[in-house]
Design a protein around this motif. Structure first.
Motif, PDB file in Angstrom:
ATOM      1  N   ASN A 111     -13.086  -4.009   7.332  1.00  0.00           N
ATOM      2  CA  ASN A 111     -12.031  -3.236   8.003  1.00  0.00           C
ATOM      3  C   ASN A 111     -12.579  -2.386   9.147  1.00  0.00           C
ATOM      4  OD1 ASN A 111      -9.754  -4.108   6.438  1.00  0.00           O
ATOM      5  ND2 ASN A 111     -10.556  -2.886   4.744  1.00  0.00           N
ATOM      6  N   TYR A 293       1.741  -7.194  -2.423  1.00  0.00           N
ATOM      7  CA  TYR A 293       1.155  -6.567  -1.245  1.00  0.00           C
ATOM      8  C   TYR A 293       2.033  -6.826  -0.025  1.00  0.00           C
ATOM      9  CZ  TYR A 293      -3.178  -5.584  -3.744  1.00  0.00           C
ATOM     10  OH  TYR A 293      -4.107  -5.084  -4.621  1.00  0.00           O
ATOM     11  N   CYS A 294       2.174  -5.812   0.814  1.00  0.00           N
ATOM     12  CA  CYS A 294       2.999  -5.960   2.013  1.00  0.00           C
ATOM     13  C   CYS A 294       2.439  -7.003   2.975  1.00  0.00           C
ATOM     14  CB  CYS A 294       3.135  -4.607   2.734  1.00  0.00           C
ATOM     15  SG  CYS A 294       4.088  -3.392   1.819  1.00  0.00           S
ATOM     16  N   ASP A 295       1.118  -7.166   3.001  1.00  0.00           N
ATOM     17  CA  ASP A 295       0.502  -8.132   3.913  1.00  0.00           C
ATOM     18  C   ASP A 295       0.091  -9.424   3.205  1.00  0.00           C
ATOM     19  OD1 ASP A 295      -1.542  -7.034   2.437  1.00  0.00           O
ATOM     20  OD2 ASP A 295      -2.826  -6.543   4.137  1.00  0.00           O
ATOM     21  N   GLN A 387      -6.309   3.423   6.171  1.00  0.00           N
ATOM     22  CA  GLN A 387      -5.452   2.674   7.098  1.00  0.00           C
ATOM     23  C   GLN A 387      -5.254   1.240   6.616  1.00  0.00           C
ATOM     24  OE1 GLN A 387      -3.669   3.939   9.374  1.00  0.00           O
ATOM     25  NE2 GLN A 387      -4.601   5.959   9.574  1.00  0.00           N
ATOM     26  N   ALA A 388      -6.300   0.615   6.109  1.00  0.00           N
ATOM     27  CA  ALA A 388      -6.165  -0.742   5.577  1.00  0.00           C
ATOM     28  C   ALA A 388      -5.269  -0.748   4.340  1.00  0.00           C
ATOM     29  CB  ALA A 388      -7.544  -1.305   5.239  1.00  0.00           C
ATOM     30  N   SER A 391      -1.613  -0.621   5.291  1.00  0.00           N
ATOM     31  CA  SER A 391      -1.049  -1.909   5.698  1.00  0.00           C
ATOM     32  C   SER A 391      -0.792  -2.814   4.496  1.00  0.00           C
ATOM     33  CB  SER A 391      -1.977  -2.610   6.687  1.00  0.00           C
ATOM     34  OG  SER A 391      -3.178  -3.022   6.055  1.00  0.00           O
ATOM     35  N   ARG A 392      -1.583  -2.647   3.441  1.00  0.00           N
ATOM     36  CA  ARG A 392      -1.393  -3.457   2.246  1.00  0.00           C
ATOM     37  C   ARG A 392      -0.220  -2.964   1.400  1.00  0.00           C
ATOM     38  NH1 ARG A 392      -6.329  -4.488   3.771  1.00  0.00           N
ATOM     39  NH2 ARG A 392      -7.674  -6.085   2.854  1.00  0.00           N
ATOM     40  N   GLY A 394       2.278  -0.343   2.431  1.00  0.00           N
ATOM     41  CA  GLY A 394       3.462   0.164   3.106  1.00  0.00           C
ATOM     42  C   GLY A 394       3.582   1.673   2.981  1.00  0.00           C
ATOM     43  N   GLU A 395       4.351   2.276   3.877  1.00  0.00           N
ATOM     44  CA  GLU A 395       4.466   3.739   3.970  1.00  0.00           C
ATOM     45  C   GLU A 395       4.958   4.375   2.673  1.00  0.00           C
ATOM     46  OE1 GLU A 395       3.746   5.906   6.266  1.00  0.00           O
ATOM     47  OE2 GLU A 395       3.421   4.776   8.124  1.00  0.00           O
TER      48      GLU A 395
END
Length: 521
Positions: A111, A293-295, A387-388, A391-392, A394-395
């Motif tokens: 990352n 996971y979001c991603d 930060q990584a 992304s995985r 979500g807010e």
């Protein structure tokens, strides 16, 4: 022969801001605290602090001491910021290695790369003839070249083991092994000899003392051959020298074997809870989540054990009157083990412990608070990969990442550690992260600033909290009569120094049982 420690500010950690002028020490214990005038007639000698600041001895509540020593022995790639730079660094080391040797790199964090991708198996194989493994910073994923894979008998036809992943693309090995799969190689490497273990342990203890640490809670017994090997190293290096205090967790795979050894504990080496890994980590997307996971919408991570298996492990620990310490990062992992703990609680007065406890919500916080459970947190985790992880996850879910204040506000016992070799085992780094929730020299209000805690609460994680989590709050963690004379002495005041200077404070000396075991000269 009593010694009087005085000549600097002495924080007791009994309550916010409490200090004493002098501490009287004899036979490794604090026999009294108070004024110089009242205590000096009882002292045979005086140890002058020379204006430095004394605290109860800092303890890292979760790390892998021998594993940290391995990081000191091998190639540290934690600062590498591109795949190309990684390959160059690896090739330099591989060029020096013979075909039968093992090259081990530790701390990879993709990352940090502009494009977060791992080297391919072909790229690893092109580096040289030695066996090569690269441990990701989370230690739940490794990269291995074809020679290391062949050593373990891993081929394109090898199925993933239970609780692990042998990564393949179109049926071809990529060199990536996750969680239980990585132990097919890591636990079998031929250079893991008693001499190797002792060298790693010696290097680790020396380094930890230089950070002001008087002890640590470690988990090492299932990675270095039979558990008798690391135990013997601890007897020889730690217990014999009496300069560091180790509380050892016992991996469930060796728990009964170790229990049947009927090992005697001492103040310098004691054997504690059964350790179970419930899930993996966010980095390899193996932390077990309630929602995907979001991603990676087809992946919600994995539970390493079934509920039935977890129940049998916990019941085994209870048969021996022992508590259980679990690695649990994802919200599903935490929820799953808390249900097992509720069904099979420990003996009255004992505490199980959840290590990491990285993703919570209000429901999980309530379940934690309702059980005899303590939480083992690593404040630095909020720095490295936030930060990584955002992304995985979500807010919305990320609002529950790496809690601290939420746990303390609900009355839970919380201790602080580094999980070294994953993070640098400098407790001042952890204290800074707990208070600011940001990386060094950043200026924002912090990642999840609602979870920031005070400096006193942060120092308490490494003193009082580290003692409470193993039931030793009446003998360690404070500067008070009857407590162990374990001290961390710093050149500046953690409670008043400018915040950005806090992680850079120098250790003046480290004291274990009244003896100086490290001195900054």
């Amino acid at each position: 022969m009593a010694t009087l420690w005085t000549g600097g500010k002495i924080y007791t950690m009994a309550q916010v801001g409490e200090t004493v002028d002098a501490v009287l020490v004899e036979d490794g214990k604090i026999v009294a605290t108070g004024s110089v005038e009242s205590l000096s007639p009882l002292a045979a000698s005086i140890q002058h602090l020379e204006g430095n600041i004394m605290y109860p001895g800092f303890v890292d509540s979760h790390l892998h001491i021998i594993g940290y020593g391995e990081k000191l022995k091998h190639l540290d790639v934690s600062a590498v910021t591109s795949k190309e730079a990684l390959l160059v660094k690896l090739q330099e080391r591989m060029a020096q290695a013979s075909a039968h040797e093992w090259v081990i790199a530790i701390g990879l964090n993709e990352n940090q790369f502009e494009e977060p991708v791992f080297p391919t198996l072909a790229e690893l194989d092109a580096l040289g003839d030695a066996h090569l493994i690269i441990k990701r910073s989370c230690h739940h994923l490794i990269l291995a070249n074809s020679k290391a894979l062949a050593f373990a008998g891993i081929t394109n036809r090898t199925p993933s083991p239970e609780g692990g992943v042998i990564d393949k693309v179109d049926g071809q090995l990529t060199g990536i092994l996750k969680d239980a799969a990585l132990y097919l190689i890591v636990n079998q490497m031929p250079h893991i000899t008693p001499a190797y273990i002792e060298d790693a342990l010696t290097k680790a203890v020396t380094s930890l003392q230089s950070y002001g640490l008087v002890g640590g809670h470690s988990e090492d017994l299932s990675y270095y051959g039979p558990p008798s090997q690391p135990i013997q190293a601890y007897r020889k290096i730690v217990e014999a020298q009496q300069s560091f205090k180790v509380h050892v967790l016992q991996h469930h795979t060796v728990f009964e074997e170790v229990a049947k050894m009927d090992l005697a504990s001492s103040p310098f080496l004691e054997f504690g809870a059964m350790k179970i890994f419930i899930d993996g980590a966010f980095g390899g997307r193996t932390a077990a989540l309630r929602q995907p996971y979001c991603d990676d919408s087809d992946n919600a991570g994995m539970l390493i054990h079934t509920t039935e298996q977890l129940t049998s492990y916990v019941q085994l620990a209870r048969q021996y009157g022992q508590t259980v310490a679990v690695h649990a990062i994802g919200d599903l992992a935490i929820d799953t083990i808390l249900d097992v703990f509720a069904a099979y609680p420990p003996q009255e007065g004992q505490l199980d412990r959840v290590i990491h406890c990285s993703l919570v919500d209000e429901e999980l916080l309530a379940k934690l608070a309702a059980l005899p459970v303590a939480v083992d947190m690593q404040p630095q985790f909020v720095q490295g990969e936030y930060q990584a992880e955002l992304s995985r996850l979500g807010e919305e879910r990320a609002q529950g990442l790496h809690p601290l204040k939420s746990l303390l506000d609900r009355g839970l016992i919380v201790a602080g550690g580094s999980d070294a070799p994953i993070e640098v085992p400098n407790p001042l780094h952890g204290i800074y992260a707990a208070v600011t929730r940001r990386n060094f020299e950043e200026t924002h209000d912090g990642y999840n600033p609602h979870e920031k805690i005070s400096r006193f609460e942060a120092v308490r994680l490494y003193t009082v909290g580290a003692a409470e989590i193993i039931g030793q709050q009446l003998m360690r963690g404070k500067i008070a009569e009857g407590f162990a004379a374990d001290f961390t002495i710093l050149q500046e005041d953690v409670f008043t120094v400018e915040m950005e200077q806090l992680p850079h404070i120098q250790v003046a000396c480290t004291v274990v049982n009244g003896q100086i075991v490290y001195e900054n000269r």
